[in-house]
Design an enzyme around this catalytic site. Structure first.
Site, PDB file in Angstrom:
ATOM      1  N   ASP A  14     -51.104  14.827  23.090  1.00 38.85           N
ATOM      2  CA  ASP A  14     -51.546  15.747  24.126  1.00 38.85           C
ATOM      3  C   ASP A  14     -53.051  15.978  23.944  1.00 38.85           C
ATOM      4  O   ASP A  14     -53.657  15.570  22.941  1.00 38.85           O
ATOM      5  CB  ASP A  14     -50.737  17.057  24.097  1.00 38.85           C
ATOM      6  CG  ASP A  14     -50.762  17.754  25.465  1.00 38.85           C
ATOM      7  OD1 ASP A  14     -51.637  17.418  26.298  1.00 38.85           O
ATOM      8  OD2 ASP A  14     -49.906  18.637  25.717  1.00 38.85           O
TER       9      ASP A  14
HETATM   10  C1  NOJ Z   1     -52.288  19.320  28.432  1.00 39.48           C
HETATM   11  C2  NOJ Z   1     -50.855  19.434  28.845  1.00 39.48           C
HETATM   12  O1  NOJ Z   1     -50.103  20.046  27.828  1.00 39.48           O
HETATM   13  C3  NOJ Z   1     -50.223  18.106  29.193  1.00 39.48           C
HETATM   14  O2  NOJ Z   1     -48.973  18.363  29.758  1.00 39.48           O
HETATM   15  C4  NOJ Z   1     -51.092  17.306  30.096  1.00 39.48           C
HETATM   16  O3  NOJ Z   1     -50.481  16.068  30.391  1.00 39.48           O
HETATM   17  C5  NOJ Z   1     -52.444  17.114  29.462  1.00 39.48           C
HETATM   18  N1  NOJ Z   1     -53.041  18.411  29.227  1.00 39.48           N
HETATM   19  C6  NOJ Z   1     -53.379  16.260  30.305  1.00 39.48           C
HETATM   20  O4  NOJ Z   1     -53.801  16.958  31.409  1.00 39.48           O
END
Ligand code: NOJ
Length: 723
Positions: free
Chosen positions: A257
């Site tokens: 993430d």
């Molecule tokens: C953080 C989020 O937790 C995740 O779900 C997402 O795909 C990423 N950011 C990218 O935007």
């Protein structure tokens, strides 16, 4: 030597780490701007993947840098959060779950993939599969709701929808199952907080959706930001390398993430970037999203002997394999090669309207006030969410513009006429100004019915949007109370349309409204979808995928609880209960009214012993005793009454649907593989135990509304006794 091995043999360390790096471009309404020196880095081959780019032209421009100007010409993998639509926005996932319709779940994913792929993208960070039983957590909006079995069905439908049968096809995206795992169980519902739950709950509740995604062939998985019992998921060797890759046989890419590898330092398991990068790589994370920990930390880790080149090569190999599977090597420009056919775009809009209306859950319809069918109908469409395009999109809007999503007001004005639909905002979503209330009350005077649009702003759910108070924000309650009072004095019904990314705690609203619709955030066709239901063009069929609490103090609340040794007994003080509120939810899982009135009878299950290899055929008759055609969703629950490990009071194992005209009766047949009645035994290994199992069938997870039958599981061993 195959293409990938031959590339690997030519790559420098910097180029390898580039393939393991994903960098954001700061997409803005004016177009994407690649941050910093990424352009040069792409040419150098030291950035191999991007996120947050929009527009085929821009994507292709970047792709050209990689393919034509970098030494090895390896194409970029470019992803975006296409969570519930790209340019056309469908209802939020929690709302879409309410459809209980695997074909539709797959179809919206397929259409989102087509739209995003036409924009040049090759990856979506979806589906989000975190089961959540705590509405304080804002990301409940993005997920499948409270039930693991439902989560698994959504997982497989979404993966098939996004990925299709051929990942290389120009209209498919690689899916990313996220957030692995148990993110939905953050302590006290507070975003990014620690997770500490039993291994059994991890296995029974939080893993099944990921198992289903892997079985469906998901191309990638994203670990959660959170730690699980002290081990951050980004560095969780047991669950990533052990369970996901080892036990489930997942061969795809693990993408971290956003910034999560660097956050291992904040978690307190890594001292610096080299250390953090080492932990993530050792756990099996292939792509570092936005921490720059692999590029900055792995060279040092390598020189210190903390990681090996072989480990790096393994990650690079997986990334290159995915790029190959996506067809990027053969033709990096195939996605976004030509604009979409306008007919496909308008068909998608129609689909958004259908799904939007089918996601609506009718929580109350007192005296059958809905549908509103009076000729010459006049409405007052009021409230802070009555005319807010931006909020109709919900918390993930892909590449859609803030405007252009049909508001409730626009929907009714199109379907009735401008002159017949009065409007005032009353109050805003969450400030203290009440000066607009009087004008809104005045609008009610000439209306036949009042459509009161209240709830949360879209930004109040989704990531980083936990809430401790689960009522209506701002002065909306005062406003609503004033509306109810005026409406009562005028003798007019109030239909409340409630927007939210979670079940809200609004028992007073349920009591005072004449009709109550949970609309979630319905997406681009919101207003049309809502008007379709209110005016009776669509018979409502959505069923809530989460329990609605009576009080915030009841959370976490879910139907699949284990029975207590002292079950609630009103007459006995020392039993499992609250002193100040009932145990049960205001609206149980699966609840949702229709314009019909359904009666269940004649539940049939097989007599005699059921073996593990059998398929159990469950049949029930359903009659529509109402005055309108409607669709009923029928749920199949089980309960293993005596087992070696306490089983939940109800376990969802299936559902069926039937559409019936007034006066019509039909039979719903549901198939249940007896093997699905296995559970994790004392040693956490699956076991099929002999004995009686209750089969419960009905409209929702309220036992008192379910028909009951029993089956007997036959033990394969001759002794036939349970452990
Ligand atoms: C953080 C989020 O937790 C995740 O779900 C997402 O795909 C990423 N950011 C990218 O935007």
């Amino acid at each position: 030597m195959n293409r990938i091995e031959s590339l690997l043999s030519k790559m420098t360390l910097a180029e390898k780490l580039g393939q393991m790096t994903m960098t954001a471009s700061s997409y803005a309404v004016t177009g994407p701007v690649i941050a910093g020196d990424s352009t040069q880095a792409i040419k150098d081959g030291t950035i191999g993947n991007l996120l947050n780019m929009v527009g085929a032209q821009h994507v292709h421009d970047m792709q050209r840098l990689a393919v034509e100007e970098s030494r090895l010409g390896i194409p970029l993998l470019i992803g975006l959060d296409v969570i519930h639509g790209h340019r056309t926005v469908f209802p939020i996932p929690l709302g879409e779950a309410a459809l209980f319709d695997p074909k539709m779940w797959a179809l919206t994913a397929q259409e989102s993939a087509r739209e995003a792929a036409a924009d040049g993208l090759a990856m979506t960070f979806a589906p989000m599969l975190d089961v959540s039983r705590d509405p304080r957590w804002g990301r409940s909006a993005e997920g499948p709701g409270e039930d693991p079995w439902l989560g698994a069905r959504i997982a497989e439908a979404k993966v098939h929808g996004y990925q299709g049968n051929d990942l290389a096809a120009p209209h498919t995206l690689s899916a990313v199952a996220k957030h692995y795992c148990a993110y939905g169980a953050v302590t006290a519902g507070r975003e990014y907080a620690s997770v500490d739950i039993s291994e059994r709950t991890v296995r029974e509740v939080h893993l099944p959706a990921f198992e289903a995604a892997v079985a469906a062939g998901v191309a990638a998985v994203m670990p959660a930001f959170t730690d699980l019992a002290g081990v951050p998921m980004t560095a969780n060797v047991a669950l990533l390398r052990g369970w996901l890759r080892g036990k489930l046989g997942f061969r795809g890419v693990i993408v971290s993430d956003y910034h999560a590898i660097a956050e291992l330092i904040h978690h307190g398991v890594a001292a610096d970037l080299a250390h953090a990068a080492t932990l993530a790589l050792k756990a099996g994370v292939d792509i570092d999203m936005m921490a720059d920990a692999y590029r900055r930390g792995l060279p040092e880790a390598l020189s210190r002997g903390w990681v090996t080149m072989a480990e790096i090569d393994t990650a690079v190999r997986r990334v290159l394999t995915l790029k190959l599977r996506l067809g990027l090597f053969d033709d990096p420009y195939r996605r976004g090669a030509r604009p979409e056919d306008p007919a496909a775009v308008s068909a998608r809009r129609k689909l958004a309207r259908v799904v939007g209306s089918r996601a609506i859950v009718m929580l109350k319809n007192g005296q059958g006030v809905l549908p509103l069918t009076k000729p010459g109908l006049r409405l007052a469409v009021i409230g802070p969410l009555a005319d807010s395009s931006v909020d109709m999109r919900g918390p993930w809007w892909g590449a859609s513009a803030p405007e252009g999503h049909v508001t409730v007001l626009e929907g009714f004005r199109q379907m009735l006429s401008d002159a017949h639909v009065a409007h005032a905002q009353g109050v805003s979503i969450d400030d203290d100004d009440t000066s607009g209330i009087a004008a809104a009350l005045e609008r009610c005077e000439t209306a036949d019915a009042i459509i009161l649009c209240v709830g949360e702003a879209a930004a109040m759910s989704g990531e980083a949007a936990s809430r401790a108070h689960l009522g209506l924000p701002g002065r909306q309650r005062a406003f609503a109370d004033a509306v109810f009072e005026r409406a009562r004095s005028l003798g007019k019904p109030v239909v409340v349309v409630l927007f939210s990314g979670r079940p809200l705690v609004v028992p007073w609203l349920a009591e005072k409204s004449d009709a109550l619709l949970a609309a979630w955030f319905p997406g681009s066709e919101a207003g049309n979808a809502i008007a379709d239901v209110v005016l009776g063009h669509v018979s409502p069929s959505g069923r809530t995928p989460v329990s609605w609490p009576r009080a915030a103090g009841q959370v976490p609340i879910f139907f699949g609880q284990r029975p207590s040794g002292r079950p609630r007994d009103a007459a006995d003080h020392y039993t499992s209960k609250y002193l100040d509120v009932a145990n049960d939810p205001l609206f149980p899982f699966g609840f949702g009214l229709t314009f019909g009135r359904f009666k269940y009878s004649n539940l049939r299950v097989p007599a005699g012993g059921v073996a593990e290899s059998d398929t159990i055929v469950v049949r029930v008759d359903v009659a529509n005793e109402g005055r309108r055609a409607a669709e009923e969703t029928v749920f199949l629950f089980t309960h293993d009454r005596v087992a070696s490990v306490v089983r939940p009071v109800l376990e969802l194992k299936g559902f069926g649907k039937i559409s019936l005209e007034p006066g019509e009766t039909g039979t719903v047949t549901m198939l249940l593989a007896a093997a699905d009645l296995k559970f994790l035994g004392l040693d956490l290994e699956p076991v099929f135990e002999a004995g009686d199992v209750e089969i419960l069938v009905g409209p929702c997870a309220d036992r008192s509304q379910l028909l009951l039958a029993g089956i007997e599981l036959a033990h394969p061993a001759p002794s036939g006794i349970k452990r």
